[in-house]
Design an enzyme around this catalytic site. Sequence first.
Site, PDB file in Angstrom:
ATOM      1  CD  GLN A   2     -72.856  12.984  -9.407  1.00 51.70           C
ATOM      2  OE1 GLN A   2     -71.741  12.885  -9.835  1.00 51.70           O
ATOM      3  NE2 GLN A   2     -74.004  14.487  -9.621  1.00 51.70           N
ATOM      4  CD  GLU A  57     -66.131   9.960 -27.692  1.00 52.03           C
ATOM      5  OE1 GLU A  57     -66.162  11.453 -27.437  1.00 52.03           O
ATOM      6  OE2 GLU A  57     -65.754  10.296 -28.537  1.00 52.03           O
ATOM      7  CD  GLU A 113     -70.919  15.919 -17.674  1.00 49.66           C
ATOM      8  OE1 GLU A 113     -70.051  16.036 -17.035  1.00 49.66           O
ATOM      9  OE2 GLU A 113     -71.718  15.610 -18.487  1.00 49.66           O
ATOM     10  CE  LYS A 157     -58.253   5.315 -12.580  1.00 54.06           C
ATOM     11  NZ  LYS A 157     -59.005   4.536 -11.610  1.00 54.06           N
ATOM     12  N   GLY A 183     -60.019  14.689 -18.630  1.00 50.63           N
ATOM     13  CA  GLY A 183     -59.351  14.137 -20.417  1.00 50.63           C
ATOM     14  C   GLY A 183     -58.638  15.443 -20.287  1.00 50.63           C
ATOM     15  CB  CYS A 211     -71.732  10.853 -21.057  1.00 49.35           C
ATOM     16  SG  CYS A 211     -72.527   9.145 -22.692  1.00 49.35           S
ATOM     17  N   GLY A 263     -64.652  10.251 -19.338  1.00 44.08           N
ATOM     18  CA  GLY A 263     -64.916  10.762 -18.218  1.00 44.08           C
ATOM     19  C   GLY A 263     -64.970  12.275 -18.010  1.00 44.08           C
ATOM     20  CB  SER A 264     -65.207  15.024 -15.952  1.00 44.31           C
ATOM     21  OG  SER A 264     -63.995  14.803 -15.140  1.00 44.31           O
TER      22      SER A 264
HETATM   23  P1  NAD Z   1     -63.845  11.526 -13.704  1.00 47.71           P
HETATM   24  O1  NAD Z   1     -63.225  12.472 -15.189  1.00 47.71           O
HETATM   25  O2  NAD Z   1     -64.219  11.493 -12.734  1.00 47.71           O
HETATM   26  O3  NAD Z   1     -63.126   9.820 -13.775  1.00 47.71           O
HETATM   27  C1  NAD Z   1     -62.901   8.987 -14.841  1.00 47.71           C
HETATM   28  C2  NAD Z   1     -61.196   7.892 -14.782  1.00 47.71           C
HETATM   29  O4  NAD Z   1     -60.864   8.819 -14.378  1.00 47.71           O
HETATM   30  C3  NAD Z   1     -61.451   7.402 -13.563  1.00 47.71           C
HETATM   31  O5  NAD Z   1     -61.430   6.104 -13.754  1.00 47.71           O
HETATM   32  C4  NAD Z   1     -60.585   8.021 -12.422  1.00 47.71           C
HETATM   33  O6  NAD Z   1     -60.026   7.244 -11.638  1.00 47.71           O
HETATM   34  C5  NAD Z   1     -59.778   8.106 -13.632  1.00 47.71           C
HETATM   35  N1  NAD Z   1     -58.986   9.811 -13.385  1.00 47.71           N
HETATM   36  C6  NAD Z   1     -59.421  10.705 -12.432  1.00 47.71           C
HETATM   37  N2  NAD Z   1     -57.763  11.461 -12.424  1.00 47.71           N
HETATM   38  C7  NAD Z   1     -57.207  11.415 -13.218  1.00 47.71           C
HETATM   39  C8  NAD Z   1     -56.527  11.461 -13.539  1.00 47.71           C
HETATM   40  N3  NAD Z   1     -56.237  12.316 -12.912  1.00 47.71           N
HETATM   41  N4  NAD Z   1     -55.491  11.110 -14.321  1.00 47.71           N
HETATM   42  C9  NAD Z   1     -55.632   9.385 -15.443  1.00 47.71           C
HETATM   43  N5  NAD Z   1     -56.787   9.543 -14.638  1.00 47.71           N
HETATM   44  C10 NAD Z   1     -56.933   9.642 -13.670  1.00 47.71           C
HETATM   45  O7  NAD Z   1     -65.020  11.323 -14.151  1.00 47.71           O
HETATM   46  P2  NAD Z   1     -66.233  10.353 -13.592  1.00 47.71           P
HETATM   47  O8  NAD Z   1     -67.035  11.062 -12.017  1.00 47.71           O
HETATM   48  O9  NAD Z   1     -65.838   8.976 -13.247  1.00 47.71           O
HETATM   49  O10 NAD Z   1     -67.636   9.774 -14.806  1.00 47.71           O
HETATM   50  C11 NAD Z   1     -68.640  10.925 -14.838  1.00 47.71           C
HETATM   51  C12 NAD Z   1     -68.421  11.827 -15.823  1.00 47.71           C
HETATM   52  O11 NAD Z   1     -67.718  10.553 -17.503  1.00 47.71           O
HETATM   53  C13 NAD Z   1     -68.691  12.240 -16.994  1.00 47.71           C
HETATM   54  O12 NAD Z   1     -68.098  14.117 -16.960  1.00 47.71           O
HETATM   55  C14 NAD Z   1     -69.606  12.562 -17.937  1.00 47.71           C
HETATM   56  O13 NAD Z   1     -70.319  13.121 -19.020  1.00 47.71           O
HETATM   57  C15 NAD Z   1     -68.660  11.767 -19.050  1.00 47.71           C
HETATM   58  N6  NAD Z   1     -69.128  10.255 -19.340  1.00 47.71           N
HETATM   59  C16 NAD Z   1     -68.919  10.164 -20.996  1.00 47.71           C
HETATM   60  C17 NAD Z   1     -68.708   9.411 -21.723  1.00 47.71           C
HETATM   61  C18 NAD Z   1     -69.278   9.803 -22.954  1.00 47.71           C
HETATM   62  O14 NAD Z   1     -68.683   8.934 -24.022  1.00 47.71           O
HETATM   63  N7  NAD Z   1     -68.909  11.167 -23.764  1.00 47.71           N
HETATM   64  C19 NAD Z   1     -70.176   8.131 -21.134  1.00 47.71           C
HETATM   65  C20 NAD Z   1     -69.681   8.376 -20.243  1.00 47.71           C
HETATM   66  C21 NAD Z   1     -68.960   9.350 -19.409  1.00 47.71           C
END
Ligand code: NAD
Length: 480
Positions: free
Chosen positions: A330, A249, A380, A174, A232, A283, A227-228
């Site tokens: 953003q 992550e 962040e 996804k 997570g 990130c 993701g965030s």
């Molecule tokens: P996000 O958490 O909004 O979304 C990440 C993914 O999760 C997307 O595919 C989203 O559709 C999905 N998602 C959203 N709600 C969900 C739910 N309730 N259940 C399951 N899946 C769901 O993050 P974003 O805005 O896409 O990305 C930015 C974030 O990602 C920042 O916090 C950044 O630090 C982090 N990030 C971390 C790393 C790392 O390796 N540590 C790398 C890149 C980005």
Amino acid sequence: MDICKDLIGGQWVGASDHGSFETRDPAHVDAVLATFPSATAADAERAVAAAAEAFPGWAATPAPARGAILFRAAELVDERFEEIATTLTREEGKTLAEARGEVTRARDILRYYAGEGWRRAGEVLPANAPSAMLFSKREPLGVVAVITPWNFPIAIPAWKIAPALAYGNAVVFKPASATPLTALKLVECLQDAGLPAGVLNFVTGSGAAVGETLAASPFVGGLTFTGSHGTGAGIYRKATEHFARVHLEMGGKNPTIILDDAELGLAVKLAVMGGFGLTGQSCTATSRVIVEDGIADRFAAALAEAAAALRVGDGLDEGVQMGPAVSADQLATDLDYIAIGKKDGAELLAGGGRAGAGGHFLQPTVFDHVDAGSRLAQDEIFGPVVGIVRARDLDDAIAKANSVGYGLAASVVTDDLRRALTFVDRIEAGVVKVNEPTTGLALQAPFGGFKLSSANTFKEQGPSAIEFYTRTKTVYVTYG
Ligand code: NAD
């Protein structure tokens, strides 16, 4: 405009009655790039079922044959290199040079895990009796769900999907809803390379419908998420309820510490790379620069000058050094934090406002005299906003660096070996660098954060991936 489809059980499926969503170019917000199906929970369940059905055949395929498909996929990425890189820039906003770097990385990740088909598979141990064997073998988990963010829309999917497939898992992927078009191109390369139907499924749609279904599914053996932190944490609770293996992550608030002896030009270069490269949307981006008092005035003036000189614009245009924010949301977050910084008394040295019309452009922004406990220094932001925090000495700098919830990446700029290695020992971060920007990772090295940046379960990438994507079975054989 492309009208795109999902991939479930080897079939490309278009939008159902539940409709579709659009992706847009952040540099030209009126331009719709593509539409994708708003998949439902039922679609996600069908994808999991298709993966579960395809799994036994794929797991039984000899690992070198699985690797050969990944090698072919890498070739296809190479053949489509410019098309994919251009799409990435148009969809996510990063400059074309940055996009080319990311596509190169995705291709090389495919090659790396293709090679895993010829490498480690288990361990032989001494048996306790004659004519006996004791060994452990590695097996895939089954169905692995892959949920990814928008900021590296091909590299992150590649570093999760490639090892998942190499070790024999079937995948339901996804992508983030801001960047599915780039992700789709990776899926196409893998599918065209010869993956059997159902081994890789691609389901677009909301986190609530698709993501939560994957997290809650008892048929998912492993879930890997980037993701965030907020997202997570919810996923972790859902997936561990049925004891799926979970890898997360998440965010970062990454510091670069600049010590008095640092060469000023190098310090500024690294802060610019880490803070404004990829529009600060990494990130591992440098969002805090913690500077020892003796060099702080000179550093702050030089960083402000360098930030103001950066050319912001459409990442496809020659000479542009920083692309737009990925989305209106953003951009609004970035501007909110700029307002918070001003209100909290930080000194704005550069930027602070929009940088042109037509796209989500923001000026590279530098604040000085940022309080280490303020929101600008703790939260962040995920944009091109760098806060300078001043420190008395190395102890003070490390204490301030460690005073946040996150612990992803950190760097120090100094030629003093003793102080550099003291920093390495005491900093709370999963990736630690000396005389380098906080950003930039080698694909062959383990990656993962500490504290709130990670679920603290597994690392990913390089030789670490096998730990998450396989389980070990211990086998006792007596033949005497
Ligand atoms: P996000 O958490 O909004 O979304 C990440 C993914 O999760 C997307 O595919 C989203 O559709 C999905 N998602 C959203 N709600 C969900 C739910 N309730 N259940 C399951 N899946 C769901 O993050 P974003 O805005 O896409 O990305 C930015 C974030 O990602 C920042 O916090 C950044 O630090 C982090 N990030 C971390 C790393 C790392 O390796 N540590 C790398 C890149 C980005």
